[in-house]
Design an enzyme around this catalytic site. Structure first.
Site, mmCIF file in Angstrom:
data_model
loop_
_atom_site.group_PDB
_atom_site.id
_atom_site.type_symbol
_atom_site.label_atom_id
_atom_site.label_comp_id
_atom_site.label_asym_id
_atom_site.label_seq_id
_atom_site.Cartn_x
_atom_site.Cartn_y
_atom_site.Cartn_z
ATOM 1 N N ARG A 21 -16.343 -4.429 -7.450
ATOM 2 C CA ARG A 21 -16.968 -4.269 -8.767
ATOM 3 C C ARG A 21 -16.320 -5.173 -9.819
ATOM 4 O O ARG A 21 -16.740 -5.193 -10.974
ATOM 5 C CB ARG A 21 -16.867 -2.806 -9.213
ATOM 6 C CG ARG A 21 -17.413 -1.828 -8.178
ATOM 7 C CD ARG A 21 -17.376 -0.395 -8.667
ATOM 8 N NE ARG A 21 -17.775 0.522 -7.593
ATOM 9 C CZ ARG A 21 -18.061 1.802 -7.765
ATOM 10 N NH1 ARG A 21 -17.988 2.339 -8.969
ATOM 11 N NH2 ARG A 21 -18.423 2.564 -6.750
ATOM 12 N N LYS A 76 -1.746 -11.295 -1.515
ATOM 13 C CA LYS A 76 -0.957 -11.079 -2.734
ATOM 14 C C LYS A 76 0.486 -11.573 -2.640
ATOM 15 O O LYS A 76 1.111 -11.857 -3.666
ATOM 16 C CB LYS A 76 -0.982 -9.600 -3.119
ATOM 17 C CG LYS A 76 -2.358 -9.119 -3.550
ATOM 18 C CD LYS A 76 -2.336 -7.672 -3.989
ATOM 19 C CE LYS A 76 -3.726 -7.211 -4.406
ATOM 20 N NZ LYS A 76 -3.737 -5.837 -4.932
ATOM 21 N N ASN A 97 -1.475 -10.743 -8.187
ATOM 22 C CA ASN A 97 -2.896 -10.479 -8.021
ATOM 23 C C ASN A 97 -3.744 -11.212 -9.052
ATOM 24 O O ASN A 97 -4.965 -11.120 -9.020
ATOM 25 C CB ASN A 97 -3.190 -8.969 -8.094
ATOM 26 C CG ASN A 97 -3.176 -8.455 -9.517
ATOM 27 O OD1 ASN A 97 -2.276 -8.779 -10.297
ATOM 28 N ND2 ASN A 97 -4.169 -7.649 -9.870
ATOM 29 N N ASP A 112 -1.582 -5.288 -11.152
ATOM 30 C CA ASP A 112 -1.707 -4.062 -10.361
ATOM 31 C C ASP A 112 -0.714 -3.004 -10.819
ATOM 32 O O ASP A 112 -1.031 -1.814 -10.869
ATOM 33 C CB ASP A 112 -1.458 -4.348 -8.871
ATOM 34 C CG ASP A 112 -2.648 -4.986 -8.182
ATOM 35 O OD1 ASP A 112 -3.776 -4.836 -8.681
ATOM 36 O OD2 ASP A 112 -2.449 -5.626 -7.137
ATOM 37 N N ASP A 160 5.301 2.357 6.310
ATOM 38 C CA ASP A 160 4.439 1.225 6.631
ATOM 39 C C ASP A 160 4.489 1.038 8.139
ATOM 40 O O ASP A 160 5.516 1.331 8.775
ATOM 41 C CB ASP A 160 4.925 -0.048 5.920
ATOM 42 C CG ASP A 160 3.909 -1.178 5.998
ATOM 43 O OD1 ASP A 160 3.163 -1.366 5.019
ATOM 44 O OD2 ASP A 160 3.861 -1.870 7.030
ATOM 45 N N ARG A 165 9.294 -3.914 6.799
ATOM 46 C CA ARG A 165 8.695 -4.146 5.492
ATOM 47 C C ARG A 165 8.889 -2.938 4.589
ATOM 48 O O ARG A 165 9.166 -3.079 3.391
ATOM 49 C CB ARG A 165 7.212 -4.480 5.643
ATOM 50 C CG ARG A 165 6.543 -4.902 4.364
ATOM 51 C CD ARG A 165 5.233 -5.619 4.590
ATOM 52 N NE ARG A 165 4.191 -4.742 5.101
ATOM 53 C CZ ARG A 165 2.906 -5.100 5.193
ATOM 54 N NH1 ARG A 165 2.534 -6.328 4.827
ATOM 55 N NH2 ARG A 165 2.004 -4.269 5.665
ATOM 56 N N THR A 203 -2.833 1.139 1.346
ATOM 57 C CA THR A 203 -3.269 0.297 2.464
ATOM 58 C C THR A 203 -4.781 0.147 2.399
ATOM 59 O O THR A 203 -5.458 0.879 1.664
ATOM 60 C CB THR A 203 -2.897 0.928 3.822
ATOM 61 O OG1 THR A 203 -3.818 1.999 4.113
ATOM 62 C CG2 THR A 203 -1.478 1.468 3.823
ATOM 63 N N GLY A 206 -9.448 3.220 4.989
ATOM 64 C CA GLY A 206 -10.390 3.988 4.180
ATOM 65 C C GLY A 206 -11.509 3.126 3.638
ATOM 66 O O GLY A 206 -12.567 3.638 3.244
ATOM 67 N N GLY A 252 -9.295 5.286 -6.454
ATOM 68 C CA GLY A 252 -8.819 3.950 -6.774
ATOM 69 C C GLY A 252 -9.473 3.316 -7.985
ATOM 70 O O GLY A 252 -9.094 2.214 -8.377
ATOM 71 N N GLN A 259 -6.297 -2.843 -13.941
ATOM 72 C CA GLN A 259 -5.803 -4.171 -13.564
ATOM 73 C C GLN A 259 -6.786 -5.231 -14.048
ATOM 74 O O GLN A 259 -6.387 -6.330 -14.421
ATOM 75 C CB GLN A 259 -5.548 -4.265 -12.051
ATOM 76 C CG GLN A 259 -6.757 -4.197 -11.132
ATOM 77 C CD GLN A 259 -7.538 -5.478 -11.014
ATOM 78 O OE1 GLN A 259 -7.008 -6.555 -11.303
ATOM 79 N NE2 GLN A 259 -8.798 -5.373 -10.610
#
Length: 294
Positions: A21, A76, A97, A112, A160, A165, A203, A206, A252, A259
């Site tokens: 979007r 990123k 970002n 972000d 993760d 990481r 992550t 989803g 989200g 952002q």
């Protein structure tokens, strides 16, 4: 914030982003401020044949006169060596970002961090923050980890699939935000889940192209809150399970909105209207509902 800018030319580089979007939010806000606006989706999944490298995509946008680019999964961190300068925020978290092209240079920013923090402050006011699980230590996870620290999380547990990481992010957070106890784990167990106040998915799990849930639904409790950075779909499988369990949830959309607000200001030098940009974001749901009823 004032600017005499008359146009906006920008884009979003990422993988599997055709439902984003972001273009509409930027173009509608620019047009509301009297600018001509073009915002392009540069989805590497949509290329036929050989996919250009990130360096090639950035160079092409720069040569085409773009004001800047938004950068999303999976670029990123990969974008960092391609930039001339980093903002303090981007340097601290090691993730970018938003790239602004100006005076022959590439400036990297991270919107972000502020975006997630602002969405969290507005949508999760009053939630307990003693022990929070962050799932995902990639480019978005790095920003979210620091945002959670800034929002008052006392103990941050990080998982993760790449355990090294996760450990690196825990150490980074400890260095940058010494008031937070950050710990990496190698598995999400019931013992871990039983100690949590909240869970954040940072992550791609989803998303339409990455279905599933990053957190075992059987470990959810009604007194735990759940947040996601994925916004297409807005109700991820993770949030659907959490809502059904009785958890307070944060989609989200907050991070996506705020952002973009900050990125718009970096691209144009003009102050953005969050209410107006949210209305553009929400209009997608109205269109989807109307289409479903047709």
């Amino acid at each position: 914030m004032r600017s005499n800018k008359k146009s906006l030319l920008a884009g979003l580089v990422g993988k599997g982003i055709l439902k984003s979007r972001t273009p509409e939010m930027h173009m509608a806000e620019a047009e509301a401020q009297g600018m001509r606006a073009v915002y392009k989706l540069i989805d590497v999944d949509a290329f036929a044949g050989e996919v250009p490298s990130l360096a090639e995509l950035v160079r092409a946008a720069e040569l085409s006169g773009f004001d800047g680019l938004n950068i999303t999964y999976p670029y990123k961190i990969e974008i960092l060596p391609l930039l001339d300068e980093l903002s303090d925020n981007a340097r601290a978290v090691g993730s970018v970002n938003t790239v602004v092209f100006r005076n022959g240079k590439r400036f990297g920013h991270n919107t972000d961090l502020w975006g997630f923090a602002e969405g969290f402050r507005r949508g999760m006011d009053g939630v307990p923050r003693l022990n929070v699980l962050l799932i995902g230590a990639g480019g978005a996870g790095v920003a979210v980890a620091h945002a959670l620290a800034d929002c008052g999380v006392a103990e941050l547990t990080i998982f993760d699939a790449d355990t090294m990481r996760a450990q690196a992010l825990a150490e980074q957070v400890q260095t940058n935000r010494p008031n937070v106890q950050a710990t990496a784990i190698s598995a999400i167990t019931k013992d871990v889940a039983d100690q949590l106040n909240g869970i954040v998915n940072a992550t791609p799990v989803g998303m339409a192209k990455s279905p599933g849930t990053p957190f075992p639904a059987v470990f959810l409790r009604p007194d735990v809150w759940a947040a996601d950075i994925v916004y297409f779909p807005l109700e991820t499988e993770f949030l659907a399970h959490a809502r059904a369990t009785g958890c307070r949830v944060l989609p989200g959309s907050g991070m996506a909105l705020f952002q973009a607000v900050r990125a718009f200001e970096l691209f144009t030098g003009c102050e953005a209207d969050p209410v107006r940009m949210k209305a553009t974001f929400d209009a997608f749901d109205t269109v989807s509902q109307a289409t479903a009823k047709a």
